[in-house]
Design a protein around this motif. Structure first.
Motif, PDB file in Angstrom:
ATOM      1  N   SER A  19       0.929  -1.891  -0.050  1.00  0.00           N
ATOM      2  CA  SER A  19      -0.041   0.263   0.069  1.00  0.00           C
ATOM      3  C   SER A  19       0.942   1.353  -0.310  1.00  0.00           C
ATOM      4  O   SER A  19       0.538   2.372  -0.612  1.00  0.00           O
ATOM      5  N   ASP A  20       2.048   1.348   0.415  1.00  0.00           N
ATOM      6  CA  ASP A  20       2.837   2.766   0.387  1.00  0.00           C
ATOM      7  C   ASP A  20       4.675   2.012   0.303  1.00  0.00           C
ATOM      8  O   ASP A  20       5.003   1.519   0.928  1.00  0.00           O
ATOM      9  N   TRP A  21       5.138   2.323  -0.793  1.00  0.00           N
ATOM     10  CA  TRP A  21       6.083   2.302  -1.711  1.00  0.00           C
ATOM     11  C   TRP A  21       7.239   3.253  -0.871  1.00  0.00           C
ATOM     12  O   TRP A  21       8.337   2.625  -0.773  1.00  0.00           O
ATOM     13  N   LYS A  22       6.778   4.338  -0.286  1.00  0.00           N
ATOM     14  CA  LYS A  22       7.770   4.521   1.011  1.00  0.00           C
ATOM     15  C   LYS A  22       8.616   5.175   0.178  1.00  0.00           C
ATOM     16  O   LYS A  22      10.370   5.171   0.766  1.00  0.00           O
ATOM     17  N   ASP A  23       8.430   5.969  -1.306  1.00  0.00           N
ATOM     18  CA  ASP A  23       9.745   6.696  -2.518  1.00  0.00           C
ATOM     19  C   ASP A  23       8.224   7.862  -3.201  1.00  0.00           C
ATOM     20  O   ASP A  23       7.755   7.577  -3.716  1.00  0.00           O
ATOM     21  N   GLN A  24       9.295   9.109  -3.383  1.00  0.00           N
ATOM     22  CA  GLN A  24       8.135   9.909  -4.083  1.00  0.00           C
ATOM     23  C   GLN A  24       8.267   9.571  -5.410  1.00  0.00           C
ATOM     24  O   GLN A  24       6.864   9.864  -5.793  1.00  0.00           O
ATOM     25  N   ASP A  25       8.361   8.635  -5.635  1.00  0.00           N
ATOM     26  CA  ASP A  25       8.760   7.641  -7.392  1.00  0.00           C
ATOM     27  C   ASP A  25       7.551   6.946  -7.393  1.00  0.00           C
ATOM     28  O   ASP A  25       6.892   6.752  -8.355  1.00  0.00           O
ATOM     29  N   GLY A  26       6.915   6.614  -6.579  1.00  0.00           N
ATOM     30  CA  GLY A  26       5.851   5.946  -6.335  1.00  0.00           C
ATOM     31  C   GLY A  26       5.918   4.357  -5.791  1.00  0.00           C
ATOM     32  O   GLY A  26       7.215   3.681  -5.956  1.00  0.00           O
ATOM     33  N   GLN A  27       4.928   3.655  -6.842  1.00  0.00           N
ATOM     34  CA  GLN A  27       4.952   2.201  -6.825  1.00  0.00           C
ATOM     35  C   GLN A  27       6.450   1.943  -8.140  1.00  0.00           C
ATOM     36  O   GLN A  27       6.687   2.717  -9.055  1.00  0.00           O
ATOM     37  N   SER A  28       6.850   0.238  -7.722  1.00  0.00           N
ATOM     38  CA  SER A  28       8.155  -0.328  -8.196  1.00  0.00           C
ATOM     39  C   SER A  28       7.619   0.052 -10.154  1.00  0.00           C
ATOM     40  O   SER A  28       6.585   0.047 -10.525  1.00  0.00           O
ATOM     41  N   SER A  29       8.318   0.464 -10.590  1.00  0.00           N
ATOM     42  CA  SER A  29       8.713  -0.034 -12.229  1.00  0.00           C
ATOM     43  C   SER A  29       9.972  -0.803 -12.320  1.00  0.00           C
ATOM     44  O   SER A  29      10.817  -0.253 -12.441  1.00  0.00           O
ATOM     45  N   ASP A  30       9.647  -1.825 -13.144  1.00  0.00           N
ATOM     46  CA  ASP A  30      10.028  -2.669 -13.625  1.00  0.00           C
ATOM     47  C   ASP A  30      11.222  -3.589 -12.450  1.00  0.00           C
ATOM     48  O   ASP A  30      12.459  -3.449 -12.860  1.00  0.00           O
TER      49      ASP A  30
END
Length: 303
Positions: free
Chosen positions: A66-77
């Motif tokens: 629910s929270d990726w704890k980073d300003q870039d949001g959810q994971s990418s690749d």
């Protein structure tokens, strides 16, 4: 020379027929934590738990973050995952690298039930950062090794491009108590990896890494004709880990031979054998683009 040629059939997955495996780490005797390489704007879960049943059925349970704890949001690749030594249910999940100056993250997560909680966010090495519209490094494999009070993190640069014709292992030191992952000591001293030659020799050197109990780092090289294939994968011994726990040494295997050739499939995940598959030596997962993916056990390579 040890060599096995593997042909895979269809996979029975109870809840995710189109599941692709971009990375896999063994959780217990018959369960694996699986990551998928969905981009930031793609919906759906990025990771889940795959269970291997005695009857050959594969059950997949998506995990929610629910929270990726980073300003870039959810994971990418997300391309790789490894178990964090000394922790019962904690893992590192790594993205392939930077894109437009964003992402390039390694997530430390705790897994329980049907959720995963991000505890810390680190970053992959910024050797080639990736500018506007440009990929940086492409890391597609990872291994985590206990090193005294810290963890040696091994990232596999895939190679097979103009910048990196061959693959490289980049080594980092993770201090979990301090929450710091440092690449400074190792940034200028990568371990160069050469994959076995094949008929076409047009391949990525490293699509995943797996550390076995004997201290061998296995790798898989892939040849990719496009989203519809054809595909070919070559599994080989890439490096060995030796020395005292506080001063581990990672040494490339020279003149490595193909141990398995998996023709027609794009293997992007390597992990240990499942107990429910007697006599299996290793487990593989594929990411076959338009065709989805397959999980399969491997016998020991034939002499």
């Amino acid at each position: 020379m040890l060599l096995a040629v593997v042909l895979l059939g269809s996979t029975k997955i109870a809840t995710a027929v189109e599941l692709g495996f971009s990375g896999m780490a063994q959780m217990d005797a018959n369960s694996y934590l699986v990551v998928q390489d969905k981009k930031v704007d793609e919906p759906g879960s990025r990771l889940g738990v795959l269970q291997v049943k005695p009857d050959g059925i594969l059950n997949y349970t998506p995990l929610t973050i629910s929270d990726w704890k980073d300003q870039d949001g959810q994971s990418s690749d997300l391309e790789s995952v490894c178990h964090l030594p000394g922790q019962t249910n904690e893992y590192l999940l790594a993205e392939s690298g930077y894109w437009d100056g964003k992402f390039g993250r390694i997530f430390q997560v705790a897994v329980s039930s049907d959720v995963a909680i991000v505890k810390q966010v680190y970053h992959v090495p910024k050797i080639v950062a990736g500018g506007k519209g440009i990929h940086g490094d492409n890391f597609e494999g990872m291994a985590c090794i206990a090193q005294g009070d810290s963890v040696l993190v091994v990232l596999g640069e895939r190679g097979g491009n103009k910048r990196y014709k061959r693959g490289y292992l980049r080594l980092g030191g993770l201090d979990t108590a301090a929450g710091q992952l440092s690449w400074q000591q190792y940034a200028d001293h990568p371990v160069e990896i050469t994959a076995p030659k094949t008929d076409t020799n047009k391949k990525r050197t490293i699509s995943d890494l797996y550390l076995d109990k004997q201290g061998v780092i296995w790798a898989v090289a892939t040849e990719d004709g496009g989203d519809q294939g054809p595909f070919r994968s070559v599994i080989y011994q890439a490096a060995t880990v030796s020395g005292p726990a506080e001063q581990l040494k990672v040494t490339a295997v020279r003149h490595s031979k193909a141990q398995w050739i998996v023709d027609g499939f794009k293997v992007e995940s390597l992990a240990g054998p499942a107990a429910n598959v007697p006599n299996s030596y290793m487990s593989i997962g594929t990411e076959d683009e338009n065709y989805g993916g397959s999980w399969r056990p491997l016998f020991a390579p034939s002499k």
